[in-house]
Design a protein around this motif. Structure first.
Motif, PDB file in Angstrom:
ATOM      1  N   ALA A 198      -6.492  -7.133  10.271  1.00  0.00           N
ATOM      2  CA  ALA A 198      -6.289  -5.585  10.921  1.00  0.00           C
ATOM      3  C   ALA A 198      -4.775  -5.016  10.655  1.00  0.00           C
ATOM      4  O   ALA A 198      -4.727  -4.009  10.551  1.00  0.00           O
ATOM      5  N   LYS A 199      -4.066  -6.129  10.680  1.00  0.00           N
ATOM      6  CA  LYS A 199      -2.575  -5.672  10.314  1.00  0.00           C
ATOM      7  C   LYS A 199      -2.460  -5.213   8.891  1.00  0.00           C
ATOM      8  O   LYS A 199      -1.658  -4.113   8.574  1.00  0.00           O
ATOM      9  N   GLN A 200      -2.992  -5.826   7.927  1.00  0.00           N
ATOM     10  CA  GLN A 200      -2.869  -5.297   6.670  1.00  0.00           C
ATOM     11  C   GLN A 200      -3.651  -4.025   6.317  1.00  0.00           C
ATOM     12  O   GLN A 200      -3.236  -3.191   5.674  1.00  0.00           O
ATOM     13  N   LEU A 201      -4.879  -3.932   7.111  1.00  0.00           N
ATOM     14  CA  LEU A 201      -5.447  -2.798   7.178  1.00  0.00           C
ATOM     15  C   LEU A 201      -4.696  -1.482   7.521  1.00  0.00           C
ATOM     16  O   LEU A 201      -4.743  -0.481   7.187  1.00  0.00           O
ATOM     17  N   ALA A 202      -4.179  -1.763   8.740  1.00  0.00           N
ATOM     18  CA  ALA A 202      -3.077  -0.880   9.190  1.00  0.00           C
ATOM     19  C   ALA A 202      -2.027  -0.486   8.308  1.00  0.00           C
ATOM     20  O   ALA A 202      -1.550   0.666   8.187  1.00  0.00           O
ATOM     21  N   LYS A 203      -1.459  -1.598   7.603  1.00  0.00           N
ATOM     22  CA  LYS A 203      -0.210  -1.126   6.752  1.00  0.00           C
ATOM     23  C   LYS A 203      -0.930  -0.496   5.567  1.00  0.00           C
ATOM     24  O   LYS A 203      -0.160   0.691   5.048  1.00  0.00           O
ATOM     25  N   LEU A 204      -2.227  -0.591   5.063  1.00  0.00           N
ATOM     26  CA  LEU A 204      -2.758   0.125   3.889  1.00  0.00           C
ATOM     27  C   LEU A 204      -2.813   1.684   4.503  1.00  0.00           C
ATOM     28  O   LEU A 204      -2.683   2.562   3.445  1.00  0.00           O
ATOM     29  N   ILE A 205      -3.524   1.781   5.600  1.00  0.00           N
ATOM     30  CA  ILE A 205      -3.501   3.426   6.077  1.00  0.00           C
ATOM     31  C   ILE A 205      -2.233   3.998   6.163  1.00  0.00           C
ATOM     32  O   ILE A 205      -2.333   5.021   5.806  1.00  0.00           O
ATOM     33  N   ALA A 206      -1.541   3.306   6.786  1.00  0.00           N
ATOM     34  CA  ALA A 206      -0.101   3.662   6.811  1.00  0.00           C
ATOM     35  C   ALA A 206       0.482   4.094   5.479  1.00  0.00           C
ATOM     36  O   ALA A 206       1.109   5.363   5.383  1.00  0.00           O
ATOM     37  N   LEU A 207       0.378   3.164   4.678  1.00  0.00           N
ATOM     38  CA  LEU A 207       0.740   3.686   3.227  1.00  0.00           C
ATOM     39  C   LEU A 207       0.033   4.773   2.607  1.00  0.00           C
ATOM     40  O   LEU A 207       0.671   5.796   1.967  1.00  0.00           O
ATOM     41  N   LEU A 208      -1.135   5.031   2.759  1.00  0.00           N
ATOM     42  CA  LEU A 208      -2.133   6.034   2.132  1.00  0.00           C
ATOM     43  C   LEU A 208      -1.658   7.397   2.931  1.00  0.00           C
ATOM     44  O   LEU A 208      -1.561   8.240   2.356  1.00  0.00           O
ATOM     45  N   VAL A 209      -1.276   7.210   4.120  1.00  0.00           N
ATOM     46  CA  VAL A 209      -0.952   8.293   5.028  1.00  0.00           C
ATOM     47  C   VAL A 209       0.259   8.786   4.419  1.00  0.00           C
ATOM     48  O   VAL A 209       0.528  10.149   4.318  1.00  0.00           O
ATOM     49  N   THR A 210       1.323   8.059   4.392  1.00  0.00           N
ATOM     50  CA  THR A 210       2.539   8.290   3.655  1.00  0.00           C
ATOM     51  C   THR A 210       2.577   8.895   2.367  1.00  0.00           C
ATOM     52  O   THR A 210       3.351   9.863   2.083  1.00  0.00           O
ATOM     53  N   GLN A 211       1.836   8.480   1.587  1.00  0.00           N
ATOM     54  CA  GLN A 211       1.735   8.721   0.181  1.00  0.00           C
ATOM     55  C   GLN A 211       1.116  10.169   0.236  1.00  0.00           C
ATOM     56  O   GLN A 211       1.505  11.057  -0.581  1.00  0.00           O
TER      57      GLN A 211
END
Length: 471
Positions: free
Chosen positions: A17-30
């Motif tokens: 879940a943490k990794q998925l949250a990081k990935l989503i945050a990265l995608l949103v940031t990009q």
């Protein structure tokens, strides 16, 4: 045992879940930082999902075929649009965005207020085949000087060959990084224009600069000196100028005058000079003949200035009956240092008058010199425009251009022998230099020039060119 398994499974789910949250945050940031690229990727993914991979592959193949055809049929327009866009996109992502924070932090170009660390912001990137042009917003407390001090570190951090900086406006910098040097390839000689109308007297092309644009010199508004050691390619300046204004010579708008102390360079085109307007090979008593020619030019210049004063003319423009008198001196050192003193003192006086008063009357000197030291190149400051090619030391560079020229970027002492014609010149109105390379003029190019200017029914006679000035 079951407790252990449930505990391990719970930890795994929390980690996922943490990794998925990081990935989503990265995608949103990009997506926020790079909306165009993210939108393009999203549209492509949606297209594949909606159309299917087979039809998407057909569309992709058709687009590739169309682009390939465009590139083959019109390479210039393809390079200016698709090539520039893709190059800029790739360099922005791979070279700069990816390592921006690491490079600028390592160069010490960050600021800190309390616990907040801030870095300069990369506002935009534009790439050409040779340079990347960056717009950088400095943080509060930063100035151009700090970036200039770390210019070598920045250049190496981004693996560039050269770096140039200037302030566009307060807190905004234009930074240019060379990724490929256009001056490593031999530059062809200037082309002979199709007509007089194609000549721009204030921008005569003689080579290309390091941005791949034409490098030009002005034949109005001042005289030009060109310094360089033996084999540096100084003669390229005079030959490229003659080729670039050949229609003007043929039409009687330019009167070339040649002073050839080395008895070699200008003698290859003696036919283009009117009788009495060339001294060099086969000239008896060359020092006295040179002095006589210069004194005659001074008299003609004085008469032209007096005539212009009577009519109120202040700015000279080549025209029928009043040609530009272009005085080419293939080597200044004998005239200023090595010929007998009684002669060279008078030569220096005559040259001084031409250099200080000739602009308004259309008497322009192009002077080449191999040894631009202060005791030899005594008239340096009278040349409004100065060019320097390969020179042995930094002191020679400063003697040829201006004091602290090396601080402004003129690295003439680093030019290798394998790059004849490579030069530095001072940029007008700025404490910076222009790096360029003169066109390489072959014997065939000189022969083409002579053939072009051979008197014919459509060419103004050489003697007539001279007489229109004397009159």
């Amino acid at each position: 045992m079951l407790n252990f398994l449930f505990s391990a499974l719970g930890k795994l789910l929390v980690w996922l879940a943490k990794q998925l949250a990081k990935l989503i945050a990265l995608l949103v940031t990009q997506a926020v930082l790079h909306p165009r690229s993210s939108a393009s990727a999203g549209v492509a993914a949606a297209g594949v999902a909606w159309l299917g991979w087979q039809l998407s592959l057909v569309i992709l193949g058709g687009a590739f075929t169309a682009l390939s055809t465009w590139k083959t049929a019109h390479p210039a327009s393809f390079a200016a649009t698709v090539g520039t866009w893709t190059r800029t996109w790739w360099h922005k992502w791979w070279i700069y965005r990816r390592q921006w924070n690491a490079v600028l932090t390592a160069c010490g170009l960050s600021t800190q207020v309390k616990q907040v660390v801030a870095l300069p912001k990369l506002r935009s990137v534009r790439s050409t085949p040779y340079w990347d042009h960056l717009v950088v917003e400095m943080q509060l407390g930063q100035a151009l000087g700090g970036f200039v001090k770390m210019s070598d570190e920045l250049r190496l951090g981004f693996k560039a060959q050269r770096i140039l900086m200037k302030e566009a406006r307060p807190r905004l910098l234009n930074v240019a990084l060379m990724q490929r040097d256009p001056l490593l390839e031999t530059v062809p000689a200037s082309a002979i224009p199709a007509s007089v109308e194609a000549i721009n007297w204030r921008a005569v092309p003689v080579g290309i600069d390091e941005f791949g644009d034409p490098y030009t010199v002005s034949l109005l508004g001042g005289c030009t000196s060109c310094a360089g050691t033996m084999g540096a390619g100084k003669a390229g300046l005079e030959w490229n100028i003659l080729r670039a204004i050949a229609p003007g010579i043929a039409a009687g708008l330019v009167r070339p005058v040649g002073i050839d102390p080395k008895l070699k360079e200008l003698s290859q085109a003696r036919q283009i000079f009117a009788d009495g307007d060339y001294v060099g090979l086969d000239t008896p008593d060359l020092p006295d003949a040179t002095l006589a020619l210069l004194e005659r030019l001074v008299e003609e210049m004085g008469a032209a200035n007096a005539q212009d004063g009577a009519t109120g003319e202040r700015d000279f423009t080549p025209r029928p009956g009043r040609p530009l008198t272009l005085i080419l001196i293939d080597e200044l050192a004998p005239l200023l240092k090595y010929w007998p003193r009684r002669t060279r003192d008078k030569i220096e006086d005559a040259l001084g008058l031409l250099l200080t008063q000739g602009r308004a009357a259309g008497f322009i000197v192009i002077g080449l010199i191999q040894e631009p030291t202060k005791d030899v190149f005594t008239l340096r400051d009278l040349f409004a425009r100065r060019i320097a090619l390969r020179l042995p030391t930094e002191s020679h560079t400063e003697a040829a251009l201006i004091e602290k020229a090396t601080d402004y970027g003129a690295a003439c002492h680093t030019i290798p022998e394998s790059l004849p014609g490579l030069l530095f010149s001072l940029q007008e109105g700025a404490r910076s230099t222009v790096r360029a390379r003169l066109g390489y003029v072959t014997n065939q190019d000189i022969a083409e020039l002579v053939d072009y200017l051979t008197p014919s029914a459509t060419v103004v006679d050489l003697a007539e060119r001279k007489n229109t000035v004397a009159a």
